[in-house]
Scaffold this active site. Sequence first.
Site, PDB file in Angstrom:
ATOM      1  N   LEU A   1     -25.095  41.903 -15.381  1.00 15.32           N
ATOM      2  CA  LEU A   1     -25.676  41.066 -14.325  1.00 15.32           C
ATOM      3  C   LEU A   1     -26.223  42.009 -13.247  1.00 15.32           C
ATOM      4  O   LEU A   1     -25.599  42.229 -12.208  1.00 15.32           O
ATOM      5  CB  LEU A   1     -24.629  40.097 -13.763  1.00 15.32           C
ATOM      6  CG  LEU A   1     -24.282  38.922 -14.675  1.00 15.32           C
ATOM      7  CD1 LEU A   1     -23.285  37.983 -13.997  1.00 15.32           C
ATOM      8  CD2 LEU A   1     -25.527  38.133 -15.092  1.00 15.32           C
ATOM      9  N   HIS A   2     -27.410  42.576 -13.535  1.00 17.09           N
ATOM     10  CA  HIS A   2     -27.987  43.589 -12.648  1.00 17.09           C
ATOM     11  C   HIS A   2     -28.189  43.063 -11.215  1.00 17.09           C
ATOM     12  O   HIS A   2     -27.596  43.561 -10.258  1.00 17.09           O
ATOM     13  CB  HIS A   2     -29.374  44.019 -13.149  1.00 17.09           C
ATOM     14  CG  HIS A   2     -29.423  44.540 -14.541  1.00 17.09           C
ATOM     15  ND1 HIS A   2     -29.023  45.804 -14.873  1.00 17.09           N
ATOM     16  CD2 HIS A   2     -29.873  43.974 -15.698  1.00 17.09           C
ATOM     17  CE1 HIS A   2     -29.226  46.005 -16.168  1.00 17.09           C
ATOM     18  NE2 HIS A   2     -29.736  44.907 -16.687  1.00 17.09           N
ATOM     19  N   ASP A   3     -29.093  42.095 -11.085  1.00 18.13           N
ATOM     20  CA  ASP A   3     -29.551  41.711  -9.751  1.00 18.13           C
ATOM     21  C   ASP A   3     -28.472  41.061  -8.869  1.00 18.13           C
ATOM     22  O   ASP A   3     -28.489  41.251  -7.645  1.00 18.13           O
ATOM     23  CB  ASP A   3     -30.779  40.791  -9.861  1.00 18.13           C
ATOM     24  CG  ASP A   3     -31.967  41.518 -10.484  1.00 18.13           C
ATOM     25  OD1 ASP A   3     -32.016  42.759 -10.387  1.00 18.13           O
ATOM     26  OD2 ASP A   3     -32.835  40.849 -11.065  1.00 18.13           O
TER      27      ASP A   3
END
Length: 313
Positions: free
Chosen positions: A242-244
């Site tokens: 879950l990068h952002d």
Amino acid sequence: MTHRRKIIIDTDPGQDDAVALLLALSAPERLEVLGVTAVAGNVPLALTQRNARVICELAGSSVPVFAGCDAPLKRDLVTAEHVHGKTGLDGCDLPEPARPLRPEHAVEFIIETLRREAPGTVTLCPLGPLTNIATAFQRAPDVVGRVAEIVLMGGAYFEVGNITPAAEFNIYVDPEAAEIVFKSGVPLVVLPLDVTHKALTSRAWVEEMRSLGTPVGRAVAGWTDFFERFDTAKYGSEGAPLHDPCVIAYLLAPDLFSGRHINVEIEVNSPLTLGMTVADWWRVTDRPANALFLGDVDRDGLFRLFSDQIARL
Ligand code: BDR
Ligand code: CA
């Protein structure tokens, strides 16, 4: 009393951008989202601006959404449908947004907001290529010194690249824009792949989201299921990064993260390493520090925060 931060979210949704937007909209007592600005990235602008409105509506928010730049400063757009699907938000069918796009260009909104609000009170949160932010800085150099901070997802050092062997997607798509931002003198906090590849979903977390029984919980589970397939095949990892959402988590709970205040420069010339974030992690040069480059995160604390916040929507 906790300080309520004014933010602009610049984004190219994308399922992980979507979770980041939901997270930001779930914390109105901590974050005042002044606007959401869409940029071309994961998918073309026509889809990212639409997706941004779909997500805001899902969260029941009336935050204004603006469309920005449809192509990088100097290069052709590179997109990532292979990760995010044809729409950018594959994995959950949601209704077409009823609320229209705001008529002003995103870059104008960013400039006007920074001029209107008191200096040092607006934080920019880029979750995609840095084209809108760099264009605002080029068009209105007077606003650069008014930005409180830029907290962005982009780059990598120990994890190197995800779109090429050397570069992370957001920086690779518009390296010239990234160079402008990294040289701007604005205080930067960078959430690179070094952190976001530790923010992996687990099966139990996805099921927890689904069992919330809310439209938001179902959407988060559906999106995560969709892009997990790609990441699992690519990295052999159990879940998807879950990068952002790490950007918003940093605003809400900075103590979950650790990193170094170092010099970070962007490669804009080499065809082999274009878009690489050359991070002086070991401080082997005397180039001045321009970024807090994060390297680690308390993964369990992070997902507890995600769960608590998403359950509020
Ligand atoms: C970044 O690229 C996009 O695919 C994601 O939304 C994230 O912003 C990760 O490299
Ligand atoms: Ca993104």
